[in-house]
Design a protein around this motif. Sequence first.
Motif, short mmCIF file in Angstrom:
data_model
loop_
_atom_site.label_atom_id
_atom_site.label_comp_id
_atom_site.label_asym_id
_atom_site.label_seq_id
_atom_site.Cartn_x
_atom_site.Cartn_y
_atom_site.Cartn_z
N LEU A 63 0.82 -1.21 0.00
CA LEU A 63 0.00 0.00 0.00
C LEU A 63 0.86 1.26 0.00
CD1 LEU A 63 -2.76 -1.09 2.55
CD2 LEU A 63 -3.03 -0.79 0.08
N ASN A 64 1.99 1.21 0.68
CA ASN A 64 2.86 2.39 0.73
C ASN A 64 3.48 2.72 -0.63
OD1 ASN A 64 2.44 2.91 3.45
ND2 ASN A 64 4.15 1.64 4.11
N ARG A 65 3.61 1.72 -1.48
CA ARG A 65 4.19 1.93 -2.81
C ARG A 65 3.13 1.95 -3.91
NH1 ARG A 65 9.66 0.36 -3.18
NH2 ARG A 65 10.70 0.94 -1.23
N LEU A 66 1.88 2.04 -3.51
CA LEU A 66 0.80 1.94 -4.49
C LEU A 66 0.89 3.02 -5.55
CD1 LEU A 66 -1.77 0.43 -5.29
CD2 LEU A 66 -3.06 1.91 -3.74
N GLY A 69 3.39 2.43 -8.86
CA GLY A 69 3.18 1.47 -9.93
C GLY A 69 3.33 0.03 -9.48
N GLU A 70 2.97 -0.89 -10.38
CA GLU A 70 2.95 -2.31 -10.05
C GLU A 70 4.34 -2.86 -9.72
OE1 GLU A 70 0.95 -4.71 -12.92
OE2 GLU A 70 -0.60 -3.21 -13.31
N ALA A 71 5.36 -2.43 -10.46
CA ALA A 71 6.71 -2.94 -10.22
C ALA A 71 7.20 -2.58 -8.82
CB ALA A 71 7.67 -2.41 -11.28
N ALA A 72 6.94 -1.35 -8.40
CA ALA A 72 7.36 -0.92 -7.07
C ALA A 72 6.60 -1.65 -5.98
CB ALA A 72 7.17 0.60 -6.93
N VAL A 73 5.32 -1.89 -6.21
CA VAL A 73 4.50 -2.64 -5.24
C VAL A 73 5.03 -4.05 -5.08
CG1 VAL A 73 2.22 -3.65 -4.86
CG2 VAL A 73 2.41 -1.26 -5.55
N ALA A 74 5.29 -4.72 -6.20
CA ALA A 74 5.78 -6.10 -6.15
C ALA A 74 7.14 -6.17 -5.45
CB ALA A 74 5.88 -6.67 -7.56
N GLN A 75 8.01 -5.21 -5.74
CA GLN A 75 9.33 -5.21 -5.11
C GLN A 75 9.24 -4.98 -3.60
OE1 GLN A 75 11.99 -2.28 -6.69
NE2 GLN A 75 13.72 -2.94 -5.44
N GLU A 180 -1.27 -8.60 -4.54
CA GLU A 180 -0.60 -7.92 -5.65
C GLU A 180 -1.52 -7.84 -6.85
OE1 GLU A 180 3.40 -8.52 -8.40
OE2 GLU A 180 3.23 -9.53 -6.46
N ASN A 181 -2.24 -8.93 -7.14
CA ASN A 181 -3.21 -8.90 -8.23
C ASN A 181 -4.35 -7.93 -7.94
OD1 ASN A 181 -1.74 -10.83 -9.64
ND2 ASN A 181 -2.89 -12.55 -8.78
N LEU A 182 -4.77 -7.88 -6.68
CA LEU A 182 -5.84 -6.95 -6.29
C LEU A 182 -5.41 -5.51 -6.52
CD1 LEU A 182 -8.55 -6.28 -4.91
CD2 LEU A 182 -7.35 -6.45 -2.71
N LEU A 183 -4.19 -5.18 -6.10
CA LEU A 183 -3.71 -3.81 -6.31
C LEU A 183 -3.56 -3.50 -7.79
CD1 LEU A 183 -1.01 -3.47 -3.50
CD2 LEU A 183 -3.37 -2.65 -3.50
N ALA A 184 -3.11 -4.49 -8.58
CA ALA A 184 -2.97 -4.27 -10.02
C ALA A 184 -4.33 -4.05 -10.66
CB ALA A 184 -2.27 -5.46 -10.66
N ASP A 185 -5.33 -4.85 -10.29
CA ASP A 185 -6.68 -4.67 -10.83
C ASP A 185 -7.26 -3.33 -10.40
OD1 ASP A 185 -6.42 -7.13 -11.97
OD2 ASP A 185 -7.55 -8.18 -10.41
N GLY A 186 -6.99 -2.95 -9.15
CA GLY A 186 -7.49 -1.67 -8.67
C GLY A 186 -6.87 -0.50 -9.40
N GLY A 187 -5.57 -0.60 -9.71
CA GLY A 187 -4.91 0.47 -10.45
C GLY A 187 -5.44 0.56 -11.87
N ALA A 188 -5.69 -0.59 -12.49
CA ALA A 188 -6.23 -0.58 -13.85
C ALA A 188 -7.64 -0.03 -13.87
CB ALA A 188 -6.20 -1.99 -14.43
N ALA A 189 -8.43 -0.38 -12.84
CA ALA A 189 -9.80 0.12 -12.78
C ALA A 189 -9.80 1.62 -12.57
CB ALA A 189 -10.56 -0.57 -11.65
N ALA A 190 -8.90 2.10 -11.71
CA ALA A 190 -8.84 3.54 -11.46
C ALA A 190 -8.43 4.28 -12.72
CB ALA A 190 -7.85 3.83 -10.34
#
Length: 208
Positions: A63-66, A69-75, A180-190
Amino acid sequence: MFLAVVIGLIVERAIYFLGRGHLNAKAFLEQLRKLLSANNVDRAKKLCDATTAPVARVAKAGLNRLHRGEAAVAQAMEETMTDTLPEVKTRIGALWSLANIVTLIGLLGTITGLIHTFASIGNANPADRQKQLADGISEAMYNTAFGLTIALICMVAHLLLSGAMKKVVADLEAFSLRFENLLADGGAAAQSRAPAAPTDDEHEAPTA
């Protein structure tokens, strides 16, 4: 002494897996899903701060790296998992080592006890030899019995705690992937809900 160390270690690990390290990952993920669906990231972070479970720390890192982007979140989540796993696995392997150590110490006590017994019999009165032999062998066997008993406790505890550890690790890995998939889907939806950027044609002035 070894029995006190073993019991202390077992109690500490049991408290961790039943308390600080225990969290229902599926229910926690569902709570985060609802908060993120409502675009309430701050509440999601506060929910993570409410517990020190490894799952919550991994979620907080994502959440802190949301915003990066996705790469930063995953890392961030992968780094937090790397830091968290040693805490989950700590001191469990020591139980197996202690089982071997106390077994050997019990056998050593048996051997030294028998040596002392036979040495004392040689200098004892014939009338006292039978009693000294019986007492010495009894003391030597007690060493073996106590060593094997503590080793058995260590092995059973190692089996149970290893199962709890593997469950926590498996839940943590599954939660990390799903979150991670949830955050990615949320970013795409936003991004899909955001207004489309104006094109160059729209900025051109109408021609007469």
